[in-house]
Each structure stands twice: as structure tokens, then as C-alpha cells.
Design an enzyme around this catalytic site. Structure first.
Site, PDB file in Angstrom:
ATOM      1  N   ASP A  67       0.819  -1.217   0.000  1.00  0.00           N
ATOM      2  CA  ASP A  67       0.000   0.000   0.000  1.00  0.00           C
ATOM      3  C   ASP A  67       0.854   1.268   0.000  1.00  0.00           C
ATOM      4  O   ASP A  67       2.062   1.215   0.189  1.00  0.00           O
ATOM      5  CB  ASP A  67      -0.956  -0.003   1.210  1.00  0.00           C
ATOM      6  CG  ASP A  67      -0.285  -0.483   2.493  1.00  0.00           C
ATOM      7  OD1 ASP A  67       0.964  -0.417   2.564  1.00  0.00           O
ATOM      8  OD2 ASP A  67      -0.996  -0.919   3.408  1.00  0.00           O
ATOM      9  N   HIS A 138      -7.068  -4.886  10.373  1.00  0.00           N
ATOM     10  CA  HIS A 138      -6.838  -4.650   8.934  1.00  0.00           C
ATOM     11  C   HIS A 138      -5.570  -5.351   8.455  1.00  0.00           C
ATOM     12  O   HIS A 138      -4.650  -5.574   9.234  1.00  0.00           O
ATOM     13  CB  HIS A 138      -6.844  -3.157   8.582  1.00  0.00           C
ATOM     14  CG  HIS A 138      -5.614  -2.381   8.961  1.00  0.00           C
ATOM     15  ND1 HIS A 138      -5.632  -1.020   9.174  1.00  0.00           N
ATOM     16  CD2 HIS A 138      -4.315  -2.754   9.147  1.00  0.00           C
ATOM     17  CE1 HIS A 138      -4.421  -0.609   9.464  1.00  0.00           C
ATOM     18  NE2 HIS A 138      -3.604  -1.633   9.461  1.00  0.00           N
TER      19      HIS A 138
HETATM   20  P1  PGA Z   1       2.495  -1.690  12.645  1.00  0.00           P
HETATM   21  O1  PGA Z   1       1.318  -1.617  11.605  1.00  0.00           O
HETATM   22  O2  PGA Z   1       3.440  -2.727  12.150  1.00  0.00           O
HETATM   23  O3  PGA Z   1       3.118  -0.319  12.627  1.00  0.00           O
HETATM   24  O4  PGA Z   1       1.900  -2.040  13.966  1.00  0.00           O
HETATM   25  C1  PGA Z   1       0.779  -2.793  11.099  1.00  0.00           C
HETATM   26  C2  PGA Z   1      -0.419  -2.493  10.222  1.00  0.00           C
HETATM   27  O5  PGA Z   1      -1.119  -1.499  10.473  1.00  0.00           O
HETATM   28  O6  PGA Z   1      -0.687  -3.274   9.300  1.00  0.00           O
END
Ligand code: PGA
Length: 251
Positions: A67, A138
Site C-alpha cells: 500500500d 486490517h
Molecule cells: P504496525 O502496523 O506494524 O506499525 O503495527 C501494522 C499495520 O497497520 O498493518
């Protein structure tokens, strides 16, 4: 779904790097799906070290990231394009032309998303998809919703996601409101999937992913239907899972 519980973040990062290294050694021209966020940083550091030590090479590897924020140029310090260069690409021997990220500044968003899906197809599909998970369940930027997105698309970010990601920006208002993201369908088409989660704030999402119903309200729960998924999680992220398992076995 294979769930591997390790002691802490460092263990998860080391094991994730080993799994990716094995994939690349088995198939040097692997197509890797890559993720951003805090979670994979340790994995990338381990891969960079392994590459430096001559254990693995990314010369033939092709990568696709999950993304990108809408509105951020690749040079923006919070863009995922910048993140990938800083955390991985600048430290390994991957060819820049083999790395792919969605453009957050594409004028024709639909065309950008369609072209991304076609490029993944032309590369032969993703061999190994690395994933983090949001506190809301998510994966990539597929937020809780009423339906699973079939392919790459533009998304409006959830309030919780903006709050979670505000730590990277000066103010929460600076977090972009939209992103382009591979869809659930794009992720499910990967031949194998490796999801990493560490820390208490992921515990509920992990429980819902592994033990809850398959629902687009918890996007990661769809992984229960994929034939080759490994979850590498630490004790804290597993804490609610264990509590439920213990309760069940005591019943
Ligand atoms: P993070 O984010 O690794 O910074 O916890 C993961 C995500 O939102 O997919």
C-alpha cells in the site's frame, strides 16, 4: 493456519527473516509481497544482515508493496516508498527496477490500481506475502467493512488507523486520509502468506483473526481460508488467544 508463538519481537523478526531467506534460496527469482509499519523493521534488518554476510541475494527478486498513502510523493519521509528504501532496499542487492510500489500521487487512481494488479500477474503472482496487522484487524489498508475488496483500490483510512499511525507524523491531522491498497483478493492470491504481530495492542485482532468468524469486519480473519498461512506472533500478541484456549480446555 499455522500459529507460531515466540517469546518477543526479536525472535519474531529473526524467524520471519529465516522464512523469507528460505523462500529466496529455494527460488532466487521469487516474487515477494512486502509490508511497511513498525512490525517488519526487525525482519528487514535481519535480511539486510544476511545479504551483507553473503547468505542470500535479492538480485533476481521482484517485490510488490501492499500500500501507499494518497498524496505523499515518494520522497516524503512518511511515504512507504521512502520507508522501503530506508529500511530495506538501500541495504540489499535488489534491483530498483524490480521493486514496485503504488503511486500515492497518481492522477488516474483506477488506472494505477489496475496496472498494479496486471504487473503482479505478469510477474507470475506473489510467492510469499509478508503482512502486519492493524489493531482493528486490517491487513494492508483493508479496513473493517461490509465486504472484502477483490483487488487493488483506493481506501479511506479508519479513525483508529489514523490514530495508530499518528506517531509517525507531527500531528494526527497530517496523517493522510486515504491510501491505495492491495485488496483482500490480491493478498489471498499469494501462494503463501506470513503474518507478523507483536505486542498487547494486537492481541484482540489476533484472537479475532484466528478464533473469530470469517468476516469483513475483521479483514485478517479471511486468512483462515487460505491454504498456506503462517502467523508469527509474540507472547503478548498471543495473550488473548491463550486465555481463550485455556478456558476452552478447562471447560
Ligand atoms: P504496525 O502496523 O506494524 O506499525 O503495527 C501494522 C499495520 O497497520 O498493518
Amino acid at each position: 493456519m499455522k500459529v507460531i508463538i515466540l517469546e518477543n519481537y526479536d525472535e519474531v523478526s529473526r524467524e520471519a527473516a529465516r522464512i523469507i531467506a528460505r523462500q529466496v534460496l529455494r527460488k532466487p527469482a521469487s516474487v515477494l509481497g512486502l509490508a511497511t509499519g513498525s512490525t517488519p523493521e526487525g525482519t528487514y534488518a535481519n535480511l539486510a544482515r544476511m545479504c551483507d554476510e553473503g547468505l542470500i541475494s535479492f538480485q533476481e527478486v521482484v517485490s510488490y508493496n501492499l500500500d501507499e498513502y494518497v498524496g505523499l510523493k515518494p520522497e516524503h519521509e512518511q511515504s512507504y516508498s521512502y520507508f522501503m528504501k530506508q529500511k530495506l532496499f538501500d541495504h540489499i542487492d535488489i534491483r530498483p527496477e524490480n521493486t514496485h510500489l503504488l503511486s500515492g500521487i497518481a492522477e488516474d487512481v483506477q488506472r494505477e490500481c489496475d496496472a498494479y494488479e496486471m504487473a503482479i500477474d505478469r510477474s507470475g503472482g506473489i510467492d510469499l506475502q509478508l503482512l502486519g496487522i492493524g489493531g482493528n484487524g486490517h491487513i494492508a489498508f483493508n479496513e473493517p467493512s461490509d465486504a472484502f475488496a477483490p483487488s487493488t483500490h483506493r481506501v479511506k483510512l479508519d479513525e483508529r488507523t489514523c490514530a495508530d499511525n499518528a506517531r509517525f507524523f507531527d500531528r494526527v491531522e497530517d496523517v493522510p486520509s486515504h491510501a491505495l491498497s492491495m485488496g483482500i483478493g490480491s493478498i489471498m492470491r499469494a501462494r503463501s502468506i506470513l503474518l507478523l504481530a507483536t505486542g498487547k495492542n494486537k492481541a484482540e485482532a489476533i484472537r479475532n483473526t484466528v478464533q473469530g468468524p470469517v468476516t469483513p469486519q475483521v479483514p485478517a480473519s479471511v486468512l483462515q481460508l487460505h491454504p498456506d498461512v503462517t502467523l508469527l506472533i509474540d507472547a503478548e500478541a498471543a495473550s488473548l488467544l491463550l486465555a481463550q484456549t485455556e478456558a476452552e480446555s478447562n471447560a
